[in-house]
Design a protein around this motif. Structure first.
Motif, PDB file in Angstrom:
ATOM      1  N   GLN A 163       0.817  -1.221   0.000  1.00 57.66           N
ATOM      2  CA  GLN A 163       0.000   0.000   0.000  1.00 57.66           C
ATOM      3  C   GLN A 163       0.847   1.266   0.000  1.00 57.66           C
ATOM      4  O   GLN A 163       0.454   2.287  -0.568  1.00 57.66           O
ATOM      5  CB  GLN A 163      -0.959  -0.008   1.203  1.00 57.66           C
ATOM      6  CG  GLN A 163      -2.016  -1.108   1.120  1.00 57.66           C
ATOM      7  CD  GLN A 163      -2.870  -1.013  -0.151  1.00 57.66           C
ATOM      8  OE1 GLN A 163      -3.491   0.002  -0.419  1.00 57.66           O
ATOM      9  NE2 GLN A 163      -2.882  -2.080  -0.955  1.00 57.66           N
TER      10      GLN A 163
ATOM     11  N   SER B 233      -9.607   0.090   4.775  1.00 61.21           N
ATOM     12  CA  SER B 233      -8.291  -0.551   4.894  1.00 61.21           C
ATOM     13  C   SER B 233      -8.426  -2.002   5.341  1.00 61.21           C
ATOM     14  O   SER B 233      -7.681  -2.871   4.900  1.00 61.21           O
ATOM     15  CB  SER B 233      -7.378   0.233   5.844  1.00 61.21           C
ATOM     16  OG  SER B 233      -7.929   0.233   7.128  1.00 61.21           O
ATOM     17  N   ASN B 234      -9.401  -2.259   6.202  1.00 59.86           N
ATOM     18  CA  ASN B 234      -9.649  -3.639   6.627  1.00 59.86           C
ATOM     19  C   ASN B 234     -10.050  -4.495   5.417  1.00 59.86           C
ATOM     20  O   ASN B 234      -9.593  -5.640   5.261  1.00 59.86           O
ATOM     21  CB  ASN B 234     -10.747  -3.637   7.699  1.00 59.86           C
ATOM     22  CG  ASN B 234     -11.188  -5.036   8.092  1.00 59.86           C
ATOM     23  OD1 ASN B 234     -12.255  -5.487   7.706  1.00 59.86           O
ATOM     24  ND2 ASN B 234     -10.355  -5.732   8.859  1.00 59.86           N
ATOM     25  N   SER B 237      -6.984  -5.135   3.193  1.00 62.91           N
ATOM     26  CA  SER B 237      -6.097  -6.102   3.833  1.00 62.91           C
ATOM     27  C   SER B 237      -6.643  -7.525   3.703  1.00 62.91           C
ATOM     28  O   SER B 237      -5.907  -8.463   3.386  1.00 62.91           O
ATOM     29  CB  SER B 237      -5.930  -5.700   5.303  1.00 62.91           C
ATOM     30  OG  SER B 237      -5.476  -6.777   6.043  1.00 62.91           O
ATOM     31  N   ARG B 238      -7.921  -7.695   3.918  1.00 61.39           N
ATOM     32  CA  ARG B 238      -8.526  -9.029   3.791  1.00 61.39           C
ATOM     33  C   ARG B 238      -8.430  -9.523   2.349  1.00 61.39           C
ATOM     34  O   ARG B 238      -8.102 -10.683   2.092  1.00 61.39           O
ATOM     35  CB  ARG B 238      -9.990  -8.989   4.243  1.00 61.39           C
ATOM     36  CG  ARG B 238     -10.164  -8.755   5.734  1.00 61.39           C
ATOM     37  CD  ARG B 238     -11.582  -8.350   6.073  1.00 61.39           C
ATOM     38  NE  ARG B 238     -12.552  -9.411   5.852  1.00 61.39           N
ATOM     39  CZ  ARG B 238     -12.913 -10.318   6.755  1.00 61.39           C
ATOM     40  NH1 ARG B 238     -12.392 -10.287   7.965  1.00 61.39           N
ATOM     41  NH2 ARG B 238     -13.802 -11.254   6.476  1.00 61.39           N
ATOM     42  N   ASP B 241      -4.478 -10.215   1.649  1.00 61.49           N
ATOM     43  CA  ASP B 241      -3.642 -11.058   2.516  1.00 61.49           C
ATOM     44  C   ASP B 241      -4.203 -12.448   2.807  1.00 61.49           C
ATOM     45  O   ASP B 241      -3.502 -13.296   3.364  1.00 61.49           O
ATOM     46  CB  ASP B 241      -3.399 -10.347   3.856  1.00 61.49           C
ATOM     47  CG  ASP B 241      -2.670  -9.028   3.658  1.00 61.49           C
ATOM     48  OD1 ASP B 241      -2.013  -8.878   2.610  1.00 61.49           O
ATOM     49  OD2 ASP B 241      -2.779  -8.143   4.525  1.00 61.49           O
TER      50      ASP B 241
END
Lengths: 406, 269
Positions: A163, B233-234, B237-238, B241
Motif C-alpha cells: 500500500q 483498509s480492513n 487487507s482481507r 492477505d
C-alpha cells in the motif's frame, strides 16, 4: 487443534496410535528421501513437457481497447485471406533448460545488488514452496516465483499490493498502451535477455495491454474509489513472418504507475525450423473446417467471432509437444436469450495433413479423419480426459448440518 | 565389529525418524474441506456447451485433493438449492465446505441477481431471489470460486454489484472469486482449475492464486475477486492477505459488520 484456517477440527494427517505414527513417519521419511533424490537427479534431464460487413461489425463491436493494432490486424487479415500462406515449415521446440537452471538463474538475478529487475522485484526472501511434476514454486513475504518443469515458462511477482508503494506511485497515473510497449521492450532487451532468445528469423510483436485495477466501495455506496494499480504490456512472437498463436511464446511485463517493474511472465521456448513442410488449406476450405467444427467465420445469430488469428499453434509449456504446426485460433462468444454471456475458444488446424496432438483435441480429431462440432455432447466426451460429474443423490446425504462454534 | 553392526542397524532408523519428524513438522498443515459443482452440457441444449468443464473441474479436484479434504463433486442437475435453501445439506451444499468451486455459465449485468445456469432447462441459481446467505451453516463457506462469466460485474454500476451480492456476504462469506466479463472455455483454459489449486497450495494469497491460475496472456480472461471489510483498509487487507493457509484467522463479517466491499480485477477492456 488450532488450524489457523478454520475452527472446524481438521482431519488428522496421522493416527494417534504411536506405533502407527512411527510407521507412517518412517514411510514418509523414506519417500521424502527418494523423492528428493529423484528430483535432484532429474532436474536437468526432463524432457520438454508436455470482407463481410457482418464480420466487420461483429469484430469491431467486440474488439477490446487493450488489443494492439497488430493483434487486431491479425483477425482482419485471417478473415480476408485465410492463413495467408500456402505452406509453412514445421517448428521443433528444443528441450528447455529444466526448472532448476531457470530458477537458479532467476533467483540470482533478482538478488543482485544492481537490481536488474528493479527494486520491487526481489528474491531476497523467497523460500521453496511445493514441488510437483508440473512446476516448482518459491514464495516470500513480498514476492513469488513459479517455474515450469521444463524451465521455459515462469512468472515472478513483486510487492504489487504494497500500500505504501501504491500510494507513492499513485500520482503518476495509468500508463497508456504505446508507452507500455516501450517500457516492456526495454525490460525484455535488458533484464530478460537470458530467458528470451530471439532467433534470426524471429521477431517480438506487441499484443497490447492489460490493467490491474482496485476498487473499494462503502456498503452504503456513498464512498467509492477505483484506480489502476499495475499496467501490463503483453508480447508475442513471429517466426518467419508467421505469428505464434496460443499460450506459448508470450511475455507479460507488469509496471506500477511509477514505471517500476513489479511482475513478469514468460513462456518462451527456443524453436528450430525443421525441413518438414506442411501445406495449408486454401481460404475457403480452411473457413469450411472452422465452420464445421466451431462457428461460421461470419458469425451466426447466436455467436460472433471476436478474434480469428492464424499462425503456428503453441498451446504453452504444459501442452507443447514435438512439432509445432499451423492452425487458427477462433475466439467466439455471444449472449443467450436472457442476456447470459458465453465465451469459447478453439484452435482449428490449418494443414492439409494434420499431425495428431494428444493435447490439442481438434488436431487429434482431424488427424484421425473425424469431424464433429465442438458444441456437441459427442465432442465433450472426445475432448474430456476426466469423467463427467455425477448427479447428486436425490435426498440429502446427512440432512442439514448445524453450524459448529467457530 | 558385531557391536558396530548392531549400532549401525539401530542408527539408520533413528536418523530416518529424526529426519521424518523434522520433515513432518514442516510439512503438516491443517487441511480444509472443498467441494465442486460443474456442468458441461445442458438439458435440450438450452445453453451452449462447455466442453472443457469436466477437465477443468476434475483436475482442480485432483490437485487440491493432494493436500486437502475433498467432500463432493456433483453436476448441476437439480442443483439450484445447493447454493441457497440446501446450502447446509451434508455432502453437497455450499456451506458444508470452506471452498466451493463452480464451473458453468453466469451472468448479472442489468439484473438484480447474479445468476448461475443449471443443467435443467430454464433454471438458474439466483443470488437474491433464492436468498443466498453463505458462511453461516455447517462448516461455513469461506471462499466461493466461480469459473463463470460476469457474475461479479459492476459494469452497470458498483452499487448494482453490491446489491447483487450483499445478502450473500451477510452470512459471513469471506471472498468471492469470479469474473466481471468473460472467462473462456477452451483447450488451454482447461488447466485453470488445477493451476488455481496449485497456487493455493503454494501459499499464494487467494487473490493471486485466482489471478495467476486463470489469467492468461493470450486469451482475454477477465478475472475479479471481491471481499468485504469493516472499513476500507480492513477490506483491502482481507482481499490482499487472505490465503488458503490462514483464511480462518480473518474474522467473519456478518450482517452489519460489513462496512465496505473491495475488489481487484484484471482486463484489457
Amino acid at each position: 487443534m488450532s488450524t489457523g484456517k478454520n475452527s472446524i477440527p481438521a482431519k488428522p494427517r496421522f493416527g494417534r496410535n504411536r506405533i502407527t505414527l512411527l510407521a507412517v513417519v518412517l514411510m514418509l521419511a523414506t519417500t521424502a528421501v527418494l523423492v528428493l533424490n529423484s528430483a535432484a537427479s532429474n532436474e536437468n534431464s526432463e524432457p520438454v513437457s508436455r470482407g463481410a460487413t457482418r464480420q466487420d461489425q461483429d469484430t469491431a463491436k467486440m474488439k477490446r481497447s487493450g488489443h494492439s493494432d497488430y493483434l487486431a490486424g491479425l483477425t482482419s487479415k485471417a478473415l480476408r485471406e485465410g492463413f495467408g500462406k500456402d505452406s509453412v515449415l514445421v517448428l521443433e521446440p528444443l528441450r528447455g533448460p529444466g526448472r532448476a537452471v531457470t530458477a537458479r538463474q532467476l533467483r540470482a538475478l533478482v538478488s543482485r545488488s544492481d537490481r536488474p529487475f528493479g527494486p520491487r522485484l526481489t528474491g531476497r526472501d523467497l523460500k521453496p514452496a511445493r514441488f510437483d511434476d508440473r512446476n516448482t514454486a518459491f514464495v516470500g513475504p513480498s514476492s513469488r516465483l513459479k517455474v515450469s518443469a521444463d524451465g521455459t515458462k515462469f512468472h515472478l511477482r513483486g510487492n504489487i499490493d504494497d500500500q505504501r508503494e501504491i500510494e507513492r506511485a499513485r500520482r503518476a497515473g495509468k500508463i497508456e498502451k504505446d508507452e507500455l510497449e516501450k517500457l516492456g521492450r526495454g525490460f525484455i532487451d535488458n533484464a530478460l535477455r537470458e530467458f528470451v532468445r530471439v532467433g534470426s528469423e524471429e521477431s517480438i510483436v506487441y499484443l497490447g495491454s492489460k490493467y490491474l485495477r482496485d476498487e473499494a466501495i462503502s456498503a452504503d455506496g456513498k464512498q467509492h474509489k477505483d484506480e489502476v494499480i499495475a499496467n501490463i504490456a503483453i508480447f508475442g512472437r513471429e517466426v518467419r513472418g508467421v505469428p505464434v498463436v496460443g499460450n506459448g511464446s508470450k511475455i507479460a511485463v507488469w509496471f506500477a504507475n511509477d514505471r517500476q517493474p513489479v511482475g513478469v511472465d514468460v513462456d518462451w521456448p527456443v524453436y528450430k525450423v525443421t525441413q518438414t513442410r506442411q501445406n495449408i488449406l486454401p481460404r475457403e476450405r480452411l473457413l469450411e473446417r472452422a465452420r464445421a467444427t466451431t462457428v461460421a467465420p461470419g458469425g451466426s445469430d447466436r455467436a460472433a467471432i471476436s478474434r480469428f488469428e492464424c499462425g503456428y499453434v503453441d498451446l504453452g509449456a504444459t501442452k507443447r509437444r514435438s512439432g509445432i504446426q499451423s492452425g487458427c485460433a477462433v475466439h467466439y462468444s455471444g449472449r443467450h436469450d436472457d442476456g447470459t454471456p458465453w465465451a469459447r475458444v478453439e484452435y482449428v488446424p490449418a494443414g492439409e495433413q494434420v499431425m495428431p496432438d494428444p493435447k490439442w483435441p481438434l488436431a487429434r480429431m482431424v488427424a484421425a479423419g473425424k469431424s464433429m462440432n465442438t458444441d456437441t455432447a459427442e465432442f465433450i466426451s472426445f475432448a474430456s480426459t476426466r469423467k463427467a460429474a455425477q448427479t447428486r443423490p436425490r435426498l440429502p446425504l446427512g440432512g442439514i448440518v448445524r453450524p459448529k462454534p467457530e | 565389529m558385531k557391536k558396530l553392526k548392531k549400532y549401525s542397524s539401530v542408527a539408520l532408523p533413528v536418523i530416518l525418524l529424526v529426519a521424518a519428524t523434522l520433515f513432518g513438522a514442516i510439512d503438516v498443515q491443517a487441511q480444509a474441506h472443498f467441494g465442486t459443482l460443474c456442468q458441461a452440457d445442458y438439458q435440450n441444449n438450452w445453453r451452449t456447451a462447455l466442453p472443457y468443464s469436466w477437465d477443468r473441474c476434475g483436475w482442480f479436484n485432483d490437485e487440491l485433493n493432494d493436500t486437502d479434504i475433498f467432500d463432493f463433486y456433483w453436476n448441476l442437475h437439480g442443483a439450484r438449492t445447493l447454493y441457497s435453501s440446501c446450502d447446509g445439506c451434508a455432502g453437497m451444499g455450499a456451506d458444508t465446505v470452506s471452498l466451493l468451486y463452480t464451473n458453468t455459465h453466469g451472468g448479472a449485468i442489468n439484473d438484480t441477481n447474479a445468476r448461475l445456469v443449471m443443467w435443467d432447462q430454464n433454471v438458474r441459481a439466483l443470488t437474491n431471489t433464492d436468498n443466498w446467505r453463505l458462511g453461516d451453516e455447517s462448516i461455513r463457506l469461506s471462499i466461493l470460486a466461480l469459473y463463470a462469466c460476469e457474475t461479479l460485474t459492476s459494469d452497470d454500476s458498483s452499487s448494482q454489484m453490491i446489491n447483487r451480492w450483499r445478502n450473500t456476504f451477510r452470512g459471513g462469506l469471506r471472498m468471492a472469486l469470479g469474473s466481471h466479463d468473460k472467462l473462456w472455455d477452451g483447450p488451454t483454459t482447461n488447466e485453470c482449475g488445477e493451476d488455481f489449486a496449485d497456487n493455493l497450495q503454494d501459499g499464494d494469497s487467494i487473490k493471486w492464486a485466482w489471478f495467476d491460475g486463470n489469467g492468461d496472456w493470450y486469451h482475454d480472461q477477465d478475472v475479479k475477486v471481491v471481499a468485504t471489510g469493516t472499513n476500507e483498509s480492513n477490506c483491502i487487507s482481507r482481499k490482499n492477505d487472505m490465503k488458503w493457509q490462514n483464511f480462518g484467522s480473518f474474522t467473519r463479517l456478518r450482517d452489519g459488520d460489513v462496512g465496505w466491499f473491495c475488489s481487484s480485477r484484471i482486463d484489457n477492456n
